[in-house]
Design a protein around this motif. Sequence first.
Motif, PDB file in Angstrom:
ATOM      1  N   LEU A   1       2.123  -1.733   4.179  1.00 20.42           N
ATOM      2  CA  LEU A   1       1.314  -2.428   3.188  1.00 20.42           C
ATOM      3  C   LEU A   1       1.987  -2.381   1.814  1.00 20.42           C
ATOM      4  CD1 LEU A   1      -1.426  -3.907   2.918  1.00 20.42           C
ATOM      5  CD2 LEU A   1      -2.401  -1.746   2.101  1.00 20.42           C
ATOM      6  N   ASP A   2       2.593  -1.254   1.487  1.00 19.99           N
ATOM      7  CA  ASP A   2       3.336  -1.171   0.217  1.00 19.99           C
ATOM      8  C   ASP A   2       4.458  -2.204   0.198  1.00 19.99           C
ATOM      9  OD1 ASP A   2       1.905   0.979  -1.017  1.00 19.99           O
ATOM     10  OD2 ASP A   2       2.930   2.375   0.329  1.00 19.99           O
ATOM     11  N   GLY A   3       5.114  -2.350   1.344  1.00 18.95           N
ATOM     12  CA  GLY A   3       6.183  -3.348   1.442  1.00 18.95           C
ATOM     13  C   GLY A   3       5.626  -4.747   1.231  1.00 18.95           C
ATOM     14  N   LEU A   4       4.474  -5.014   1.820  1.00 25.43           N
ATOM     15  CA  LEU A   4       3.846  -6.332   1.695  1.00 25.43           C
ATOM     16  C   LEU A   4       3.440  -6.614   0.239  1.00 25.43           C
ATOM     17  CD1 LEU A   4       2.619  -8.893   2.956  1.00 25.43           C
ATOM     18  CD2 LEU A   4       0.533  -7.553   3.402  1.00 25.43           C
ATOM     19  N   LYS A   5       2.780  -5.650  -0.366  1.00 26.65           N
ATOM     20  CA  LYS A   5       2.287  -5.837  -1.745  1.00 26.65           C
ATOM     21  C   LYS A   5       3.450  -6.102  -2.712  1.00 26.65           C
ATOM     22  CE  LYS A   5      -2.232  -4.918  -1.449  1.00 26.65           C
ATOM     23  NZ  LYS A   5      -3.247  -5.907  -1.849  1.00 26.65           N
ATOM     24  N   ALA A   6       4.517  -5.363  -2.559  1.00 23.45           N
ATOM     25  CA  ALA A   6       5.671  -5.557  -3.446  1.00 23.45           C
ATOM     26  C   ALA A   6       6.256  -6.953  -3.248  1.00 23.45           C
ATOM     27  CB  ALA A   6       6.728  -4.475  -3.188  1.00 23.45           C
TER      28      ALA A   6
ATOM     29  N   ARG B   1       3.099  -0.416  -9.122  1.00 21.01           N
ATOM     30  CA  ARG B   1       1.843  -0.139  -8.420  1.00 21.01           C
ATOM     31  C   ARG B   1       1.593   1.364  -8.345  1.00 21.01           C
ATOM     32  NH1 ARG B   1       2.103  -1.018  -3.210  1.00 21.01           N
ATOM     33  NH2 ARG B   1      -0.168  -1.013  -3.043  1.00 21.01           N
ATOM     34  N   TRP B   2       2.655   2.110  -8.108  1.00 17.03           N
ATOM     35  CA  TRP B   2       2.555   3.576  -7.963  1.00 17.03           C
ATOM     36  C   TRP B   2       2.104   4.220  -9.276  1.00 17.03           C
ATOM     37  CZ3 TRP B   2       7.113   7.217  -8.837  1.00 17.03           C
ATOM     38  CH2 TRP B   2       6.925   8.466  -8.271  1.00 17.03           C
ATOM     39  N   LEU B   3       2.699   3.764 -10.387  1.00 18.66           N
ATOM     40  CA  LEU B   3       2.394   4.387 -11.685  1.00 18.66           C
ATOM     41  C   LEU B   3       1.101   3.853 -12.289  1.00 18.66           C
ATOM     42  CD1 LEU B   3       5.966   4.529 -13.320  1.00 18.66           C
ATOM     43  CD2 LEU B   3       4.751   6.347 -12.121  1.00 18.66           C
TER      44      LEU B   3
ATOM     45  N   GLU C   1      -4.233  -2.076  -8.410  1.00 18.25           N
ATOM     46  CA  GLU C   1      -3.494  -3.259  -7.956  1.00 18.25           C
ATOM     47  C   GLU C   1      -3.306  -4.256  -9.105  1.00 18.25           C
ATOM     48  OE1 GLU C   1      -1.805  -3.581  -5.314  1.00 18.25           O
ATOM     49  OE2 GLU C   1      -2.601  -1.825  -4.260  1.00 18.25           O
ATOM     50  N   VAL C   2      -2.181  -4.939  -9.063  1.00 20.26           N
ATOM     51  CA  VAL C   2      -1.849  -5.964 -10.054  1.00 20.26           C
ATOM     52  C   VAL C   2      -2.576  -7.257  -9.705  1.00 20.26           C
ATOM     53  CG1 VAL C   2       0.056  -7.405 -10.895  1.00 20.26           C
ATOM     54  CG2 VAL C   2       0.391  -4.943 -10.536  1.00 20.26           C
ATOM     55  N   THR C   3      -3.123  -7.925 -10.703  1.00 18.65           N
ATOM     56  CA  THR C   3      -3.831  -9.187 -10.440  1.00 18.65           C
ATOM     57  C   THR C   3      -3.106 -10.404 -11.028  1.00 18.65           C
ATOM     58  OG1 THR C   3      -5.183  -8.724 -12.382  1.00 18.65           O
ATOM     59  CG2 THR C   3      -6.103  -8.124 -10.247  1.00 18.65           C
ATOM     60  N   THR C   4      -2.283 -10.196 -12.049  1.00 19.28           N
ATOM     61  CA  THR C   4      -1.615 -11.326 -12.683  1.00 19.28           C
ATOM     62  C   THR C   4      -0.150 -10.998 -12.938  1.00 19.28           C
ATOM     63  OG1 THR C   4      -3.670 -11.664 -13.905  1.00 19.28           O
ATOM     64  CG2 THR C   4      -1.791 -12.976 -14.582  1.00 19.28           C
ATOM     65  N   VAL C   5       0.715 -11.994 -12.702  1.00 20.55           N
ATOM     66  CA  VAL C   5       2.155 -11.816 -12.900  1.00 20.55           C
ATOM     67  C   VAL C   5       2.684 -12.928 -13.804  1.00 20.55           C
ATOM     68  CG1 VAL C   5       4.412 -11.743 -11.755  1.00 20.55           C
ATOM     69  CG2 VAL C   5       2.378 -10.843 -10.584  1.00 20.55           C
TER      70      VAL C   5
END
Lengths: 330, 330, 330, 330
Positions: free
Chosen positions: B305-310, B180-182, B186-190
Amino acid sequence: MTVRFAILGAGRIGQVHARAVSSIPAATLVAVAEPFAEAAQRIKDTYGCDIREIDEIATSDDVDAVVICTPTDTHADLIEKFAKAGKAVFCEKPVDLSVPRVKEALKTVEAEGATLMVGFNRRFDPDFMALKAAIDSGKIGDVEMVTITSRDPGAPPASYIKVSGGIFRDMTIHDFDVARWLLGEEVTTVMAQGSVLTDPAIGELGDYDSVNVILTTASGKQCTITNSRRATYGYDQRMEVLGSLGMAHAQNTHENTVEVAVEDGYHKAPLLNFFMDRYTMAYANEIAAFVDAIQNGTPTPTTGLDGLKALELAEAAVESAQTGKAVTLP
Amino acid sequence: MTVRFAILGAGRIGQVHARAVSSIPAATLVAVAEPFAEAAQRIKDTYGCDIREIDEIATSDDVDAVVICTPTDTHADLIEKFAKAGKAVFCEKPVDLSVPRVKEALKTVEAEGATLMVGFNRRFDPDFMALKAAIDSGKIGDVEMVTITSRDPGAPPASYIKVSGGIFRDMTIHDFDVARWLLGEEVTTVMAQGSVLTDPAIGELGDYDSVNVILTTASGKQCTITNSRRATYGYDQRMEVLGSLGMAHAQNTHENTVEVAVEDGYHKAPLLNFFMDRYTMAYANEIAAFVDAIQNGTPTPTTGLDGLKALELAEAAVESAQTGKAVTLP
Amino acid sequence: MTVRFAILGAGRIGQVHARAVSSIPAATLVAVAEPFAEAAQRIKDTYGCDIREIDEIATSDDVDAVVICTPTDTHADLIEKFAKAGKAVFCEKPVDLSVPRVKEALKTVEAEGATLMVGFNRRFDPDFMALKAAIDSGKIGDVEMVTITSRDPGAPPASYIKVSGGIFRDMTIHDFDVARWLLGEEVTTVMAQGSVLTDPAIGELGDYDSVNVILTTASGKQCTITNSRRATYGYDQRMEVLGSLGMAHAQNTHENTVEVAVEDGYHKAPLLNFFMDRYTMAYANEIAAFVDAIQNGTPTPTTGLDGLKALELAEAAVESAQTGKAVTLP
Amino acid sequence: MTVRFAILGAGRIGQVHARAVSSIPAATLVAVAEPFAEAAQRIKDTYGCDIREIDEIATSDDVDAVVICTPTDTHADLIEKFAKAGKAVFCEKPVDLSVPRVKEALKTVEAEGATLMVGFNRRFDPDFMALKAAIDSGKIGDVEMVTITSRDPGAPPASYIKVSGGIFRDMTIHDFDVARWLLGEEVTTVMAQGSVLTDPAIGELGDYDSVNVILTTASGKQCTITNSRRATYGYDQRMEVLGSLGMAHAQNTHENTVEVAVEDGYHKAPLLNFFMDRYTMAYANEIAAFVDAIQNGTPTPTTGLDGLKALELAEAAVESAQTGKAVTLP
């Protein structure tokens, strides 16, 4: 038993050693002596020690060891004073610019049975220690040819050069010590060349800024040293050793490990530019070794004799560069 | 105004943070809480702080901030407790293994107006910071494809794996944050794949030891993450970013810079093997950044929020590896 | 107009040049002369040329140029013979081991208006050409200090060493030429040291196997050359140039680009071990440059004078190593 | 017994193979077929062969083998024609864009007992061969995870992309073959993502320019492939293999080995930019291997089945990128 330190001299190198002493669990910084009040205060504020006069430190019961970071022309006097005062002494190189004065000081140290360590920091750099360990492991066989490249990012100010004793005694002296360390045998012959290429002002002071040296030992091992006062790309510090079974070398340290590749090619950051950044660990390690020697009553890993030998090589290099003749050491 | 810290939990990571706090001039370590007496004593002895109960710390006037280094299942409770107690909170990743529980805790933090920083140490590593700076400088243009290689020297014990939440929530979570940082989007698909290749015992616990992930953003930027629990040659930590104008990558750190060349070739030392050695500076830098945010009343560089997103990315990866389908984030 | 070649001497270096001539579209190999029938036949079979006597070649209308690959003591005679015969002459280094004999041969070449190129192959290596181009681009400013490292994988047989003229005339001579090329200024002073470290038999023949040289120009530029007859890790060929604005160096070539990382570290293949593999492109490029000069009537990029100058430096090095004094060139 | 070749198609890749055939002592170039007269003439002039019609070549007694370098949609027909004509056939990848058509052609080849080799040049690159040899030596233990990075310097013209079958069939196909080669086990599952990031025109043609793929084998080995049609810094070709005992990777090839260090850091040349320069040796080696197989009656190292398998992986990747689901191979 923590070793209790006083720092004599709070200039740039004094700050380095104050940080090193403070970073070692087995050492504690008790006092600093420095005529320039602001510099003394900075160390006091950062590391929480007293400010005292040099004479006071010599008689302080709560000081076990001193680190001499004062100007070169005071080193020998202070070594003698503190050896007599029963303190362990760590002295920045050089002990003195005159070989007879060094010998005299060492005699006093010996007579007092004092502990003296001379600051040849490169022997304590983790990369160079790994290089030495590789040699000692036998991996490359018998040492034959050593190549030392040492270039400063920029020349010191003229005021410093004037009292430095010249490039061989001031800068190459580190490489002379490294050469002895890596060759594992005393040098018998010195050949040297010097030029003024980076700044004519250096030549006007009677000094060189660019020198090459060839050292030879009795058994024929050789070492070349190449020095320049100017390397735009950072503080260039390399050692290479050829042995009968192979070669080992320690490479430079860049500011970071990032590579950026664009249309015109690949780019990396310059080398660490400042000796204090490049040798942070080396300064901490050498003080830790000094503390070890004091606590265990063992010899220091670098001694007054190492300081003398390096200075003798520097004198021989000066003579060889002037006369164009190989100088044989006694 | 020095920030006064308490460390909650004196296990391995607690020791890391105690060292980090002690190394920062603007921070001071006041207390440690730890049920295992020996571990608490070690921190007390090394850094000279008190040993206190957690409840006591919550009401200690001489504590401004806490670092939560206790087991994962206590993180959310402690975040809430100390947010309510008016302390700034630094919490090791992850906030919790359950997304709803994380959201609940973050709601409390927000309601209390508390300061919360989540420990994603890699963002504070000097080499990775230099990589991010290279991207931000525009040198490689718009970011298109990110490649993250992250391999541990060896798997943790089975007892740890059991409570870890699985490799995606425990190990890859760092890489999700870095992605996410680089990527800067935001990521939409995994999409993810997992295998058991290094130790069947890991498979018996229902976990993988070898995974690959493809992340995609709304604009089509992509990131691959490759993880293994075993790299015999050290702690392998690489990041690479392809942009419209070029590529930038941060390379690994070896134990030293020595190269030994013998008959069968050139040899270098393995990589730094231990996360505490590899990320010494990163741990110090992240606490320094936390202290800065507290002192200046600015947002912390990594947030709840970073913790949540990860964690959401980790959950999506678990699902994708199980179902063989790309998982779209809400 | 293809240039039609004859190769004189079908030993190892003759084979190299036969391959080089055959790989160039603008050149064709017409004949080879060699007393040892098998060697001649091998070139005939591989490249489809005639076998002729040397005297026959001198009068062959279908030969425009010769490549002299015979033993050193025949070089000067053959240069004179073929210069008089109106052929363009490419001669392997050295022209002769005696400076007066070289001068005499060059006089004949000049009197005949003949084309003579001396084989200093390193100037034609793509990497070293890129190094020279980097210098000429001005990127590193004015050249100040050159460092040349040149180590052979192993010593030649005693029979060769006996007639080689010694390490300075046989091996270092390449580096003397490179030094002149990179310094861009004639050398005025030579200091040298020689040792026997790899094999006492070399010392018994009156030669050294390990030498270091410092060259200085009138303006104070310096160059160090370090040579050894033994490098277990391959054919070590490096050049480094420090200038007023920076440094440029050409690195070694490994057998391949693979790195293998296992528990004890990272491993790469040794260097290309054999001069014919390392300098394949250089040998092709130098013959191509010779052909260009013939076709365009332009001067050859390396000349008889370059051969003479390098030999004079070799003689000075011999004297300096024996006397321990810097030798000044006229 | 020299193998006598005809080249079918004198475009860019035809020129590559003409050079490769001509560089091999055991092969000779007899004829070229090409409707575009100038291109045919260039090969005739450079390598001294005939120009013939394709039908003529099929019945030429002096031709043992053909290299098919014509447009993709003619490959299968030509394979069948020349298999029936009793010639050994080397065909550039892909055999065809349709899996059923490939299967049909392979049936004909089998029925005729013909020799067919498909041109997967990367397997013949010296660096990648050294990588495979390192794996086969057992140094890194059992293969677990493969990482392939493959980026073109720039996208081909729209006209080419239109008939290319898309990036997976045209570009990734090489990586699919390499993946099978390095994994040593057939792939059972394919996950892929595709984006348009470098040029919207590519998206308008229904293709991607940036893709990532995860391949998995029955035993759980995994391989990631990352492709981009644009790498400003050259032709980026890397392979990395993690095994149970370590890791091996082949690094990129720069234009030269020179490093220039100036005030803003260290600079190296970009990567070799053109596939013909990067893979010169690979093209020569693959034709040499084809010649060997013909002369010894042994199987070719890459076969029609390899061509089929790589195409099946490409089709699976297309489907996965479109559906977002892992595709399982039969």
